[in-house]
Every structure is written in structure tokens, then in C-alpha cells.
Design an enzyme around this catalytic site. Sequence first.
Site, PDB file in Angstrom:
ATOM      1  N   HIS A  30      12.215   9.816  -4.921  1.00 46.66           N
ATOM      2  CA  HIS A  30      10.946  10.287  -5.479  1.00 46.66           C
ATOM      3  C   HIS A  30      10.398  11.458  -4.664  1.00 46.66           C
ATOM      4  CE1 HIS A  30      10.307   6.126  -7.504  1.00 46.66           C
ATOM      5  NE2 HIS A  30      10.940   6.975  -8.301  1.00 46.66           N
ATOM      6  N   GLU A  32      22.192   4.529 -11.261  1.00 43.43           N
ATOM      7  CA  GLU A  32      21.459   3.249 -11.282  1.00 43.43           C
ATOM      8  C   GLU A  32      22.432   2.064 -11.369  1.00 43.43           C
ATOM      9  OE1 GLU A  32      18.340   3.052 -10.556  1.00 43.43           O
ATOM     10  OE2 GLU A  32      17.560   5.045 -11.035  1.00 43.43           O
ATOM     11  N   ARG A  57      11.032  -7.848  -6.251  1.00 45.17           N
ATOM     12  CA  ARG A  57      11.367  -6.799  -7.222  1.00 45.17           C
ATOM     13  C   ARG A  57      11.487  -5.415  -6.576  1.00 45.17           C
ATOM     14  NH1 ARG A  57       9.147  -5.896 -13.344  1.00 45.17           N
ATOM     15  NH2 ARG A  57      10.313  -3.995 -13.694  1.00 45.17           N
ATOM     16  N   GLU A  72       6.061  -7.351  -9.278  1.00 50.19           N
ATOM     17  CA  GLU A  72       6.452  -6.660  -8.036  1.00 50.19           C
ATOM     18  C   GLU A  72       5.552  -7.021  -6.858  1.00 50.19           C
ATOM     19  OE1 GLU A  72       8.196  -2.721  -8.606  1.00 50.19           O
ATOM     20  OE2 GLU A  72       7.271  -2.130  -6.731  1.00 50.19           O
TER      21      GLU A  72
END
Length: 286
Positions: A180, A113, A169, A165
Site C-alpha cells: 500500500h 494473491e 484476519r 478483523e
Amino acid sequence: GEGAKSLGVAAELYDSFADIGAHRHDLVVGFGGGVITDLSGYVASTYHRGMAVAHVPTTLLGQVDAAIGGKTGVNLSYGKNLIGTIHQPTAVICDVAFLSTLPGPELVSGMAEVIKAGLIGDEQLLDLVTSRAGDLLAQDPELLIATVASAAGIKASIAAEDPHERGRRAVLNYGHTFAHAIEHAASFKGIRHGEAVSIGMMCAAYVAAELGRIDGACVESHARALRAYGLPTSAALDLETLERAWKHDKKYDKGVRFVLLNGPAHPEAGVAVPRPAIERALERMA
Ligand SMILES: NC(=O)c1ccc[n+]([C@@H]2O[C@H](COP(=O)([O-])OP(=O)(O)OC[C@H]3O[C@@H](n4cnc5c(N)ncnc54)[C@H](O)[C@@H]3O)[C@@H](O)[C@H]2O)c1
């Protein structure tokens, strides 16, 4: 562990709050990894219609990502983070000394990250984490403080621009559409989030290169940074399997959308990509 992010554990916390007579003007402190800050944020945002929460994240991922930006959540058996709120913490206190007891793989997973923050928002941070990987893995305190501060600052400033968002964002999801789907396909077993994000960012780099948005040097800067931490940069991925997972993605909007770079630290969200470009990118990943 992830199992604590459940409505059952949230209900136990509500009962304990009631037992001790917690009041909406009290402060909830989320002390732990991302699981704890997500759960405590959710409970704080709903108990008595909203109490203040302060986070003291104790994992690298918590310090640079999960504790910042106000997204809270618990999981359902149908998927992760399906229940949640946006509730900004009153304070986030990061002390890198907590990281000294963190298992090595958790530190490396958090570094994915940090590298993401560099790729989307700060070329200097990317250069720093690439060139000083040994010192960061050895937890040089000054370097770790500077790195956490930069990465956390990138997340905080992007989230502050667009807390709900509605637009910008989404760039924080760089590499995460692939990640994911990879985690979903693996049923969240045998692959750490940081490893999936690493593979996901490489996929996104190859897709962007296929579309002429970035050059080979930019692709190589992804691989150099990730390899410096032993994070994976290649994988055999099956597009049909990924596509099945994408249909369940919260961000699915008449088709899957990607965050792609238009150059170093120039991300764009919501990009629809022709299937053949994804196919070619996956061939380069194999
Ligand atoms: N809200 C957000 O914006 C956001 C963003 C990213 C991730 N997340 C969430 O964060 C979670 C992952 O967070 P994580 O990676 O911190 O995992 P985690 O909270 O499960 O912590 C990882 C492990 O490290 C242990 N641990 C925590 N601090 C430690 C320390 N200082 N020393 C030794 N062990 C320690 C924990 O007990 C756990 O076993 C996921 O549920 C994810 O959905 C949320």
C-alpha cells in the site's frame, strides 16, 4: 475501473434501485472484477438498510480475494476504501471460464494473491503454483479450478474466523503494508496491485529473515514462486517515503505494524519492527 468505486456511482445505483422498485428482500448480483464486487456489496449493504448480495467474480483477484470475506468499499479523493461496510455475500460463484478473456497482466496480478494465500496458509498450494506456473498461465482448466478453490478456501476460512478483523484476519494483509505504501508513493500509477504485493511480500520476507523468524530457504520460496510469474522481487525503495505513506494507513496503531512469517504458512499479524531491520531488508531488496 477503479473510478467506479465512488459515492457518486453508488448514488446512481440507489436511484436505479428506487426506479425499478427494488426491495430489501431482492438480491443484488455483483458481476465483474473486484471493483464491481466492492461497489455492489457496499450498495447492497446500505440500500434499504441492507439487501442480500451474491457475487460472480470475473477476475482472478475477485475469485480468490475481493469477492470473499464481506469487505465492501468505495474510495474518497483522500484514499482508497475509506468508506465501507462488512456485509457477507449470500453466495460467491467462481467460474474459471470467465478468466479466459482476462488480459495476461490481470491474471498475473491475481496470482500474487494466490501466492500470498500459499505463503500464509498452505505450503502445498505454494509448491503447486511454483512448479506449474506455465500450465496456470496457459489456464489449464483443472489446475485453475484446484488453485482458485484452494486460495479462495484459505481466504474464506481466515475471514470466517474473524469477520471484523479484530485479530487473525489481519494475516491476509501479508505484504500489503509495504504494497500500500508503494502504491501510495507512486500515486497508484505505473504499478499494478499484484506487483506491489509481490515486492511487499519480498520485503516482509527479508524483514522476517533479519529478525530470525524465517530462514533463507523460506525467503527463496517467496522469490521462486513470484519469479515464476514474472512478478518483481527487487525494487529500490526509500524508507522515508514509505514511512510517510504508513502514517495514513488504516492499520496504523502507534506505529506501523507488519504481518510476518514465523516459518512457512505461520503468519503473525501486528508485529512492530525496529527501524534498522527494515533498513537492512530494504538494502537486500535493492
Ligand atoms: N473487498 C476485498 O476484500 C478486496 C480485496 C482485494 C481487492 N479488493 C478491491 O478489488 C479491486 C481490484 O479488483 P480487480 O483486480 O478484479 O480489478 P477490476 O475490477 O478493476 O478489474 C480489472 C479489469 O478487468 C476487467 N475485467 C473484469 N473481468 C474481466 C474478464 N473476465 N475478462 C476481461 N476483462 C475483465 C475490468 O473491466 C477491469 O478493466 C480494487 O478496488 C481493490 O480495492 C477488494
